[in-house]
Write an enzyme that holds these catalytic residues in place. Structure first.
Site, PDB file in Angstrom:
ATOM      1  N   TYR A 183       0.817  -1.220   0.000  1.00 50.75           N
ATOM      2  CA  TYR A 183       0.000   0.000   0.000  1.00 50.75           C
ATOM      3  C   TYR A 183       0.852   1.273   0.000  1.00 50.75           C
ATOM      4  O   TYR A 183       0.356   2.351  -0.305  1.00 50.75           O
ATOM      5  CB  TYR A 183      -0.940   0.027   1.198  1.00 50.75           C
ATOM      6  CG  TYR A 183      -2.040  -1.015   1.173  1.00 50.75           C
ATOM      7  CD1 TYR A 183      -2.216  -1.854   0.081  1.00 50.75           C
ATOM      8  CD2 TYR A 183      -2.899  -1.174   2.241  1.00 50.75           C
ATOM      9  CE1 TYR A 183      -3.209  -2.810   0.060  1.00 50.75           C
ATOM     10  CE2 TYR A 183      -3.905  -2.130   2.229  1.00 50.75           C
ATOM     11  CZ  TYR A 183      -4.053  -2.949   1.127  1.00 50.75           C
ATOM     12  OH  TYR A 183      -5.053  -3.895   1.110  1.00 50.75           O
ATOM     13  N   LYS A 188       3.261 -15.299   1.970  1.00 49.66           N
ATOM     14  CA  LYS A 188       3.396 -16.163   0.798  1.00 49.66           C
ATOM     15  C   LYS A 188       4.887 -16.382   0.539  1.00 49.66           C
ATOM     16  O   LYS A 188       5.425 -15.985  -0.503  1.00 49.66           O
ATOM     17  CB  LYS A 188       2.702 -15.551  -0.415  1.00 49.66           C
ATOM     18  CG  LYS A 188       1.184 -15.581  -0.338  1.00 49.66           C
ATOM     19  CD  LYS A 188       0.626 -17.001  -0.511  1.00 49.66           C
ATOM     20  CE  LYS A 188       0.789 -17.481  -1.936  1.00 49.66           C
ATOM     21  NZ  LYS A 188       0.237 -18.843  -2.107  1.00 49.66           N
ATOM     22  N   ASP A 216      -3.212 -17.885   1.575  1.00 49.01           N
ATOM     23  CA  ASP A 216      -4.366 -18.495   0.927  1.00 49.01           C
ATOM     24  C   ASP A 216      -4.891 -19.682   1.728  1.00 49.01           C
ATOM     25  O   ASP A 216      -6.101 -19.884   1.847  1.00 49.01           O
ATOM     26  CB  ASP A 216      -4.035 -18.897  -0.516  1.00 49.01           C
ATOM     27  CG  ASP A 216      -2.736 -19.680  -0.648  1.00 49.01           C
ATOM     28  OD1 ASP A 216      -1.982 -19.771   0.339  1.00 49.01           O
ATOM     29  OD2 ASP A 216      -2.477 -20.193  -1.747  1.00 49.01           O
ATOM     30  N   ASP A 221      -5.268  -7.088   5.724  1.00 46.30           N
ATOM     31  CA  ASP A 221      -6.480  -6.406   5.292  1.00 46.30           C
ATOM     32  C   ASP A 221      -7.527  -7.426   4.837  1.00 46.30           C
ATOM     33  O   ASP A 221      -8.682  -7.421   5.283  1.00 46.30           O
ATOM     34  CB  ASP A 221      -6.126  -5.445   4.156  1.00 46.30           C
ATOM     35  CG  ASP A 221      -7.267  -4.505   3.775  1.00 46.30           C
ATOM     36  OD1 ASP A 221      -8.344  -4.584   4.386  1.00 46.30           O
ATOM     37  OD2 ASP A 221      -7.066  -3.685   2.862  1.00 46.30           O
ATOM     38  N   ASP A 231     -11.062  -8.957   7.103  1.00 45.11           N
ATOM     39  CA  ASP A 231     -12.435  -8.862   6.608  1.00 45.11           C
ATOM     40  C   ASP A 231     -13.080 -10.241   6.525  1.00 45.11           C
ATOM     41  O   ASP A 231     -14.270 -10.404   6.806  1.00 45.11           O
ATOM     42  CB  ASP A 231     -12.459  -8.189   5.232  1.00 45.11           C
ATOM     43  CG  ASP A 231     -12.505  -6.670   5.327  1.00 45.11           C
ATOM     44  OD1 ASP A 231     -12.182  -6.146   6.414  1.00 45.11           O
ATOM     45  OD2 ASP A 231     -12.853  -6.021   4.333  1.00 45.11           O
TER      46      ASP A 231
END
Length: 371
Positions: free
Chosen positions: A143, A194, A227, A251, A255
């Site tokens: 970001y 990852k 994942d 992030d 959620d």
């Protein structure tokens, strides 16, 4: 508590001002019944700041935030500003506050209350008892990384690019927050990345492991690909205690964890800076994770409980008022157990109410508990 505890309120856009009004009711109640008062100031951020000041986060707002002991944030954004250039969008308001105040650790609890077990889209036996804290690094990564942009190639085609970059010190400081939290909970951290395909993920895994081995050998550390973590959250969420992730994965996964609870309208968050070694003060910002919800803004139906619970986190983390924070959290749980529901958490047989009635019900419950 002395009245010179400085609180900056930033209602923002969409449903932000509506749900923030209900927090002010709680603040007024605490002033009357608990002798807890604040030196409060209100500021502009997001689209509201663009309209008034031409910037999503004016310098004056940043200065007010730096001077405050805590910031209570509503929400920003909406279709009204969708056509603005990327570097002028309302959402940059919260990003600037995080960066300028050094708010590097975002804490997002995902707690399934007994009264809302059936509001989750997952089976009750899967989500009952879920209590997860997601710790998200919030000032680094993709970001904020450079270079970034959209360029036109020689063949006339466009290419967009972002950079996911982390310094080991950025990883270490947020890892310590996660491990410290785990020691107060169930003593387990699941660090997600990852590392199989990303160099920044390899560094993340290495640094987190080094911090655990050197400083937190008593805390269990589990490494998990992001994942796989998303899949596990949907199938076996009760295995998790503290989930630690970078800005992007934190992030997304926070959620997803929120969805387990039945509604984004229920979940608060805190974003913390480093503790000043001289003053002991740390910058902190508290906000619901539901966003501005422009589709329901102005209709009086938004759920104010995430904003109210964000204020409870503020009481606990910025002012060490654990008893008052617990009182407020208990009042929210009792209201829900009594059957009141806003539209986002509505269930068969419950009483549907709007924003104002839900806020009033919390205050009434506080009155009962304080009697």
């Amino acid at each position: 508590m002395a009245a010179n505890k400085k609180l900056l309120i930033l209602p923002g856009d969409g449903i932000g001002p509506e749900v923030m009004r209900e927090v002010r009711r709680v603040i007024d109640w605490m002033s009357r019944r608990r002798a807890i008062s604040f030196d409060m100031e209100e500021g502009l951020v997001g689209g509201a700041a663009i309209e008034a000041e031409g910037s999503p986060c004016p310098d004056v707002t940043v200065e007010k935030a730096k001077a405050a002991d805590a910031v209570l944030f509503g929400s920003v954004g909406g279709p009204r500003w969708d056509s603005l250039p990327f570097d002028q969008r309302p959402e940059l308001g919260i990003l600037r506050l995080r960066k300028d105040l050094g708010l590097f650790a975002n804490l997002r609890p995902a707690l399934v209350l007994d009264a809302l077990v059936d509001a989750s889209s997952l089976k009750a036996d899967i989500v009952r008892g879920v209590d997860i804290m997601v710790v998200r690094e919030s000032t680094g990564g993709v970001y904020f990384g450079e270079p970034r942009g959209v360029e036109t190639l020689p063949d006339g085609k466009r290419r967009g690019f972002d950079t996911d970059v982390y310094h080991e010190d950025e990883i270490a400081r947020v890892a310590r927050v996660a491990f410290d939290l785990a020691r107060k909970r169930r003593n387990k951290v699941t660090s997600v990345e990852k590392a199989n395909v990303m160099q920044s993920g390899r560094l993340w895994r290495a640094v987190v492991g080094e911090i655990q081995k050197a400083e937190y050998p008593d805390v269990e550390l589990e490494n998990m690909y992001a994942d796989n973590c998303a899949m596990q959250l949907c199938s076996r969420p009760k295995q998790f205690d503290v989930i630690l992730g970078n800005n992007l994965f934190g992030d997304v996964l926070s959620d997803l964890a929120a969805a387990l609870t039945g509604s984004l309208g229920m979940l608060p968050s805190a974003t913390l800076g480093a503790v000043d070694p001289v003053t002991g003060k740390r910058h902190a910002l508290y906000e619901p994770i539901h966003g501005s919800a422009p589709d329901i803004a102005g209709k009086g139906i938004a759920n104010p409980l995430a904003q109210i619970l964000s204020f409870a986190m503020l009481l606990r983390w910025s002012f060490a008022l654990d008893e008052d924070a617990t009182l407020l959290e208990t009042a929210v749980a009792k209201v829900l157990s009594g059957g009141l529901r806003t539209a986002d958490i509505m269930q068969p047989g419950m009483a549907r109410v709007g924003t104002s009635v839900m806020g009033e019900a919390v205050v009434r419950e506080l009155d009962k508990m304080a009697a």
